[in-house]
Design an enzyme around this catalytic site. Structure first.
Site, PDB file in Angstrom:
ATOM      1  NE  ARG A 146      -3.840   2.280   2.746  1.00  0.00           N
ATOM      2  CZ  ARG A 146      -4.257   2.027   3.746  1.00  0.00           C
ATOM      3  NH1 ARG A 146      -3.858   1.902   4.325  1.00  0.00           N
ATOM      4  NH2 ARG A 146      -5.779   2.904   3.564  1.00  0.00           N
ATOM      5  CB  SER A 198     -15.491  11.606  -2.013  1.00  0.00           C
ATOM      6  OG  SER A 198     -14.459  10.498  -2.171  1.00  0.00           O
ATOM      7  CG  ASP A 210     -17.755   4.188   3.042  1.00  0.00           C
ATOM      8  OD1 ASP A 210     -17.439   3.483   2.851  1.00  0.00           O
ATOM      9  OD2 ASP A 210     -16.966   5.653   2.501  1.00  0.00           O
ATOM     10  NE  ARG A 231     -20.785   1.782  -1.390  1.00  0.00           N
ATOM     11  CZ  ARG A 231     -19.530   1.066  -1.887  1.00  0.00           C
ATOM     12  NH1 ARG A 231     -18.843   1.596  -0.964  1.00  0.00           N
ATOM     13  NH2 ARG A 231     -18.969   1.239  -2.802  1.00  0.00           N
ATOM     14  CG  HIS A 257     -13.976   5.298   1.247  1.00  0.00           C
ATOM     15  ND1 HIS A 257     -14.336   4.632   1.247  1.00  0.00           N
ATOM     16  CD2 HIS A 257     -13.007   5.356   0.391  1.00  0.00           C
ATOM     17  CE1 HIS A 257     -15.134   4.637  -0.100  1.00  0.00           C
ATOM     18  NE2 HIS A 257     -13.999   4.682  -0.130  1.00  0.00           N
TER      19      HIS A 257
END
Length: 311
Positions: free
Chosen positions: A85, A140, A145, A148, A172
């Site tokens: 990552r 954002s 989430d 949702r 996020h």
């Protein structure tokens, strides 16, 4: 209102399409390293404008961003097999260094909205590279989430998602936190409202919804390779909020000041958003386990951001 979008892939093009279809802007400009892709996306979207409100849609180089009220950053590179990552973050930081330099050259007065993942860390990167004042750069974050979460609660209760008030905060990503303690429908806690509707809300129901929200991106990406329509609609909504100076409370991502208990990280909390960007950050009442989970999320993000090379 003029909106620039840097990055014309799945997310950038979906955001552009949603902005045009909702009439959120009068002009949309697409910029991409792959100029042919940007021009093709712009032409395709332009052909939809006779069915909705007239919108100028074009594509080209960074000079076309001049006069933009906001620029949405959907650019970046994908993760290579075996890449960590942090290695991905280092490469995306290099991309953003070049992109933000061009954006600031041609659109220094624009708000910057970051949609590139990992969005919290890339928002922190954008803040550092742009040098813009606090509030004019935000990600954002967990708006998708949160959408949702509200959608699944609404489906269970049998009501419209707009009637559900519930948030997802923190990262996020994997460490995001669903805030169950303050979730409510019609002024009632979710379980109480659901009971009145004849739809019992059990611990099993809560666990299923938590998992469905947390794992949504994995399922969608496995099925079609990307999540783009939901976030595209979310970006279009952000654009409308800015255009109308709506002062909507949204779970967007931004760096936290030293006064915050989550200081040192860039993550999502409820924030008042208007024409000037983020106007205020709201610190909601949290259950102790929720507060601890967001603190852990903050630590994860701060450690990842601190390890990026070349920043």
């Amino acid at each position: 209102m003029k909106i620039g979008i840097v990055g014309s892939g799945a997310v950038g093009s979906s955001a552009a399409f949603a902005i045009v279809m909702s009439g959120a802007a009068s002009e949309v400009v697409l910029v991409d390293l792959n100029e042919a892709l940007a021009r093709a996306q712009a032409e395709d979207i332009l052909h939809a404008t006779p069915f909705v409100r007239p919108t100028r849609v074009s594509a080209g180089d960074y000079a076309l961003l001049a006069g933009a009220d906001a620029v949405v950053l959907c650019c970046g590179v994908g993760q290579r097999p075996g890449e960590t990552r942090l290695q991905l973050l280092t490469r995306n930081t290099a991309v953003f260094r070049a992109v933000i330099s061009h954006v600031m050259e041609y659109a220094p007065g624009a708000l910057l909205i970051v949609a590139t993942n990992p969005v919290d860390i890339m928002t922190a990167v954008t803040c550092r590279l742009s040098g813009l004042p606090a509030g004019r750069v935000f990600g954002s974050g967990t708006i998708l989430d949160t959408a949702r979460f509200r959608t699944l609660l609404a489906e269970h209760a049998g009501v419209a998602p707009q009637s559900v008030h519930a948030n997802v905060l923190g990262e996020h990503g994997d460490s995001e936190v669903l805030i169950w303690s303050s979730a409510h429908i019609g002024g009632l806690p979710v379980a109480e409202f659901s009971a009145q509707m004849g739809r019992p809300f059990t611990p099993e129901t809560q666990a299923e919804i938590d998992d469905a929200v947390r794992r949504a991106a994995y399922r969608i990406i496995e099925g079609k390779g990307a999540t783009n329509y939901g976030i595209g609609a979310g970006i279009a909504y952000l654009v409308r909020v800015i255009r109308d100076d709506a002062r909507a409370v949204l779970t967007v991502s931004a760096p936290l000041t030293s006064e915050s208990e989550f200081a040192g990280s860039c993550l999502s909390l409820p924030r008042v958003v208007g024409a000037s960007g983020i106007i205020e950050t709201v610190h909601p009442k949290l259950a102790e386990e929720e507060r601890a989970a967001i603190q852990q999320s903050a630590r994860v993000l701060a450690e990842a951001a601190a390890g990026i090379e070349g920043l």
